[in-house]
Design an enzyme around this catalytic site. Sequence first.
Site, PDB file in Angstrom:
ATOM      1  N   ASP A  18     -18.460 -14.531  46.737  1.00  0.00           N
ATOM      2  CA  ASP A  18     -18.131 -13.101  46.803  1.00  0.00           C
ATOM      3  C   ASP A  18     -17.665 -12.786  48.226  1.00  0.00           C
ATOM      4  O   ASP A  18     -18.294 -13.226  49.191  1.00  0.00           O
ATOM      5  CB  ASP A  18     -19.358 -12.239  46.458  1.00  0.00           C
ATOM      6  CG  ASP A  18     -18.986 -10.816  46.066  1.00  0.00           C
ATOM      7  OD1 ASP A  18     -18.174 -10.193  46.777  1.00  0.00           O
ATOM      8  OD2 ASP A  18     -19.528 -10.321  45.057  1.00  0.00           O
ATOM      9  N   PHE A  75     -25.068  -4.060  37.631  1.00  0.00           N
ATOM     10  CA  PHE A  75     -24.653  -3.509  36.337  1.00  0.00           C
ATOM     11  C   PHE A  75     -24.946  -4.464  35.173  1.00  0.00           C
ATOM     12  O   PHE A  75     -24.439  -4.284  34.081  1.00  0.00           O
ATOM     13  CB  PHE A  75     -23.149  -3.204  36.376  1.00  0.00           C
ATOM     14  CG  PHE A  75     -22.746  -2.436  37.611  1.00  0.00           C
ATOM     15  CD1 PHE A  75     -22.957  -1.060  37.687  1.00  0.00           C
ATOM     16  CD2 PHE A  75     -22.196  -3.087  38.694  1.00  0.00           C
ATOM     17  CE1 PHE A  75     -22.609  -0.357  38.825  1.00  0.00           C
ATOM     18  CE2 PHE A  75     -21.836  -2.392  39.844  1.00  0.00           C
ATOM     19  CZ  PHE A  75     -22.046  -1.024  39.904  1.00  0.00           C
ATOM     20  N   HIS A  89     -12.092  -6.895  38.315  1.00  0.00           N
ATOM     21  CA  HIS A  89     -11.731  -6.670  36.916  1.00  0.00           C
ATOM     22  C   HIS A  89     -10.269  -6.290  36.725  1.00  0.00           C
ATOM     23  O   HIS A  89      -9.881  -5.853  35.631  1.00  0.00           O
ATOM     24  CB  HIS A  89     -12.644  -5.606  36.299  1.00  0.00           C
ATOM     25  CG  HIS A  89     -14.003  -6.150  35.928  1.00  0.00           C
ATOM     26  ND1 HIS A  89     -14.518  -7.299  36.477  1.00  0.00           N
ATOM     27  CD2 HIS A  89     -14.943  -5.705  35.064  1.00  0.00           C
ATOM     28  CE1 HIS A  89     -15.718  -7.524  35.966  1.00  0.00           C
ATOM     29  NE2 HIS A  89     -15.996  -6.570  35.095  1.00  0.00           N
TER      30      HIS A  89
END
Length: 210
Positions: A70, A19, A143
Amino acid sequence: METSRPIELPLDIETIKGFLDPQEGEALYRLAAEASDLGPVLEVGSYCGKSTVYLGSACRLMDNSLFAIDHHRGSEEHQPGEEYHDSDLFDDRSQLMDSFHNFRSNMRRAGLEQNVIPVVAPSAVAARHWNTPLGLVFIDGGHSLEAAVTDYRAWSRHIVPGGYLAIHDIFPDPKDGGQAPYEIYKLALASGQFELVEMVKTLGILRRIQ
């Protein structure tokens, strides 16, 4: 930041899921190249490796290393039924989202396996015994407010003076997007340890001043 040098990517970046806007990616590339004199680069939130290729390509150019943090189980918005769920990244055997195979394949295609060091773990776990000073930290993980604050508190303290903190998806207006990245951006400025260098679309670039 130096902007005259053309960026050099080893593959078509649009073949990688992600993104990140190209202008933001180019800014990360130049920032990683500039920060390489100060220490290794670290990103939180690699997903399939789009930002990793930008950062890692600059690290390869400068003979530096990129730590890619991650857990590869996806953020809240990547889970089944959520807005950014990708069924291609869902592992039917484990019934869990798993982006690591895709990420690793992209690093191999990009020829970045000698410069990118994957750390497959939650951010807080990876940071638990971390002691390496860093020239640049890029935060683009979960987020939720809890996840973003955890990433900021875990990694910003390892940035050397003069080093950089980059935060993705900063939306001052709640109508444009989630507020967690904007909240940690404000925390960084309010700490007195960071100053704003520039904004590139939703990417905030800050420098550690003390």
